[in-house]
Design an enzyme around this catalytic site. Structure first.
Site, mmCIF file in Angstrom:
data_model
loop_
_atom_site.group_PDB
_atom_site.id
_atom_site.type_symbol
_atom_site.label_atom_id
_atom_site.label_comp_id
_atom_site.label_asym_id
_atom_site.label_seq_id
_atom_site.Cartn_x
_atom_site.Cartn_y
_atom_site.Cartn_z
ATOM 1 N N THR A 105 0.725 -1.321 0.130
ATOM 2 C CA THR A 105 0.184 0.160 -0.540
ATOM 3 C C THR A 105 1.162 1.392 -0.218
ATOM 4 O O THR A 105 0.340 2.461 -0.334
ATOM 5 C CB THR A 105 -0.738 -0.228 1.471
ATOM 6 O OG1 THR A 105 0.101 -0.121 3.061
ATOM 7 C CG2 THR A 105 -2.062 -1.122 1.176
ATOM 8 N N CYS A 106 2.167 0.733 0.549
ATOM 9 C CA CYS A 106 2.918 2.400 0.640
ATOM 10 C C CYS A 106 3.154 2.439 -0.505
ATOM 11 O O CYS A 106 3.370 3.971 -1.464
ATOM 12 C CB CYS A 106 4.163 2.003 0.914
ATOM 13 S SG CYS A 106 5.577 0.931 0.632
ATOM 14 N N ILE A 107 2.980 1.913 -2.022
ATOM 15 C CA ILE A 107 3.257 1.759 -3.264
ATOM 16 C C ILE A 107 1.990 2.067 -3.908
ATOM 17 O O ILE A 107 2.434 2.046 -5.600
ATOM 18 C CB ILE A 107 5.058 1.844 -3.850
ATOM 19 C CG1 ILE A 107 4.793 0.364 -3.462
ATOM 20 C CG2 ILE A 107 6.339 2.370 -3.001
ATOM 21 C CD1 ILE A 107 5.924 -0.433 -4.315
#
Length: 263
Positions: free
Chosen positions: A231-233
């Protein structure tokens, strides 16, 4: 409501435990270096040798601050480690206790430093909607996020245009977009939450989503693994499924179980 809660917050609202998969979605690098590496057979000794010092029940500064504080921390906040349990600086990590260490480390990464704020949010939410009612209905974290935020009409053509991939020629990549066209509005919102941590788009739509939504296909020992996400990217990882039907089945299974299999 015009907001979206992360999967981690929704888990707290449902009185569910957070775990290492939540850390992996937020920070794949930290997960690989400080979680996955320790969990491998003989991993404690390997990490000790790489760090040049034995692991103890303490959290490195970036983990002990919690996700919210890492974004606003100054230089003076980056030098201190915090104990994961009383006397943690004197308790060394071993192959026997490393699972407990990882559990505490992951919890520290996700909420250390903002526990009070999270508890206030949780209690206020439960005053309106008792957690027992949510548990009785067997609502999952992703579903709760969609219930709070509502359904947003998502254009698949706009989604595709503003997405990236290193696997565009792979059949699984093409099957994914065909399956996405056939999903219900609720399933599309769940998928968006699965990959980005939010069931709503920014005001500019997919064009304004940063990082851009991406879909990659990775080879693996078996196509039985569920899709997983970083989810961070905003990246969805698919495996080399043998048919469009198998892809659909695995994707819907992941959405219904909030599952993020180990790559």
């Amino acid at each position: 409501l015009p907001l979206s809660f992360t999967l981690t917050i929704c888990k707290y609202l449902l009185r569910m435990s957070v775990n290492m998969d939540d850390v992996r979605r937020l920070d794949p690098v930290f997960f690989k270096q400080r979680v996955e590496a320790v969990l491998r057979p003989g991993g404690v000794q390997t990490v000790n040798e790489a760090l040049g010092t034995p692991l103890a029940f303490t959290a490195p500064p970036s983990a002990s601050m919690g996700e919210a504080q890492r974004q606003t921390a100054g230089e003076d906040d980056e030098d201190e480690e915090e104990e994961l349990m009383p006397g943690g600086t004197t308790i060394l990590v071993s192959e026997e206790n490393k699972v407990q260490y990882i559990r505490l480390l992951c919890e520290a990464y996700l909420c250390r430093g903002v526990r009070r704020e999270i508890q206030c949010l949780i209690q206020g939410f439960w005053d309106i909607i008792p957690v027992e009612a949510l548990q009785e209905l067997e609502i999952g974290p992703g579903e709760l996020s969609v219930l709070i935020s509502g359904l947003q009409e998502l254009s698949i053509s706009d989604w595709l245009v503003h997405s990236t991939s290193i696997s565009m020629e792979h059949p699984v990549h093409n099957w994914f977009w065909e399956v996405l066209e056939e999903l219900t509005d609720e399933q599309k919102s769940l998928l968006l939450h699965f990959v980005t941590g939010s069931s709503r788009l920014p005001p500019g739509g997919f064009r304004a989503l940063r990082p851009r939504f991406s879909v990659d296909v990775t080879p693996g020992p078996t196509p039985d693994h569920l899709p997983h996400a970083h989810t961070c990217i905003n990246k969805l990882i698919l495996h080399e499924y043998t048919s469009k039907e198998q892809l659909r089945s695995k994707l819907l299974m992941a959405l219904s179980t909030e599952g993020f299999a180990f790559a």
